[in-house]
Design a protein around this motif. Structure first.
Motif, PDB file in Angstrom:
ATOM      1  N   UNK A  38       0.834  -1.206   0.000  1.00 56.75           N
ATOM      2  CA  UNK A  38       0.000   0.000   0.000  1.00 56.75           C
ATOM      3  C   UNK A  38       0.866   1.253   0.000  1.00 56.75           C
ATOM      4  N   UNK A  39       1.974   1.219   0.725  1.00 61.36           N
ATOM      5  CA  UNK A  39       2.876   2.370   0.776  1.00 61.36           C
ATOM      6  C   UNK A  39       3.479   2.682  -0.590  1.00 61.36           C
ATOM      7  N   UNK A  40       3.501   1.671  -1.483  1.00 58.80           N
ATOM      8  CA  UNK A  40       4.076   1.850  -2.816  1.00 58.80           C
ATOM      9  C   UNK A  40       2.996   2.140  -3.860  1.00 58.80           C
ATOM     10  N   UNK A  41       1.766   2.352  -3.410  1.00 64.12           N
ATOM     11  CA  UNK A  41       0.705   2.745  -4.327  1.00 64.12           C
ATOM     12  C   UNK A  41      -0.143   1.609  -4.863  1.00 64.12           C
ATOM     13  N   UNK A  42       0.038   0.377  -4.373  1.00 61.62           N
ATOM     14  CA  UNK A  42      -0.767  -0.756  -4.831  1.00 61.62           C
ATOM     15  C   UNK A  42      -2.137  -0.655  -4.170  1.00 61.62           C
ATOM     16  N   UNK A  43      -3.219  -0.701  -4.975  1.00 60.69           N
ATOM     17  CA  UNK A  43      -4.565  -0.572  -4.412  1.00 60.69           C
ATOM     18  C   UNK A  43      -5.304  -1.894  -4.330  1.00 60.69           C
ATOM     19  N   UNK A  44      -4.896  -2.903  -5.096  1.00 62.41           N
ATOM     20  CA  UNK A  44      -5.497  -4.231  -4.978  1.00 62.41           C
ATOM     21  C   UNK A  44      -4.483  -5.261  -5.421  1.00 62.41           C
ATOM     22  N   UNK A  45      -4.682  -6.482  -4.949  1.00 58.85           N
ATOM     23  CA  UNK A  45      -3.727  -7.544  -5.219  1.00 58.85           C
ATOM     24  C   UNK A  45      -4.451  -8.823  -5.540  1.00 58.85           C
ATOM     25  N   UNK A  46      -4.122  -9.445  -6.633  1.00 57.32           N
ATOM     26  CA  UNK A  46      -4.693 -10.743  -7.014  1.00 57.32           C
ATOM     27  C   UNK A  46      -3.548 -11.745  -7.034  1.00 57.32           C
ATOM     28  N   UNK A  47      -3.676 -12.788  -6.236  1.00 55.16           N
ATOM     29  CA  UNK A  47      -2.669 -13.853  -6.251  1.00 55.16           C
ATOM     30  C   UNK A  47      -3.343 -15.177  -6.511  1.00 55.16           C
ATOM     31  N   UNK A  48      -2.618 -16.094  -7.066  1.00 56.75           N
ATOM     32  CA  UNK A  48      -3.171 -17.404  -7.370  1.00 56.75           C
ATOM     33  C   UNK A  48      -2.102 -18.462  -7.107  1.00 56.75           C
ATOM     34  N   UNK A  49      -2.417 -19.430  -6.277  1.00 57.23           N
ATOM     35  CA  UNK A  49      -1.505 -20.540  -6.046  1.00 57.23           C
ATOM     36  C   UNK A  49      -0.399 -20.277  -5.041  1.00 57.23           C
ATOM     37  N   UNK A  50      -0.419 -19.131  -4.365  1.00 54.13           N
ATOM     38  CA  UNK A  50       0.575 -18.893  -3.309  1.00 54.13           C
ATOM     39  C   UNK A  50       0.039 -17.957  -2.262  1.00 54.13           C
TER      40      UNK A  50
END
Length: 71
Positions: free
Chosen positions: A59-71
């Motif tokens: 979030x501090x780096x500007x990421x607003x959402x995260x999608x991960x798959x398999x980890x």
């Protein structure tokens, strides 16, 4: 002569902000209406992907959402 079946698809990316079940229902209904009759739109596949909130470090780096798959 029977008419040929024509495949149609739609992808909608939604904002994670201010989202509720009523707005999601309205969006799905609108998409079905675009596929043909708004009373009989035939849905063959509905794939829903949920995005998670990123950790504080991202979030501090500007990421607003995260999608991960398999980890």
């Amino acid at each position: 002569m029977p008419s040929a079946i024509v495949g149609k698809s739609a992808t909608a990316t939604l904002s994670g902000q201010n989202q509720n079940i009523e707005t999601v229902h309205h969006i799905v209904a609108s998409i079905l209406g675009r596929a043909g009759c708004d009373k009989c739109g035939r849905l063959a596949l509905l794939r829903v992907e949920f995005l998670g909130d990123p950790g504080p470090d991202l979030q501090k780096q500007g990421v607003i959402s995260l999608h991960t798959e398999g980890f």
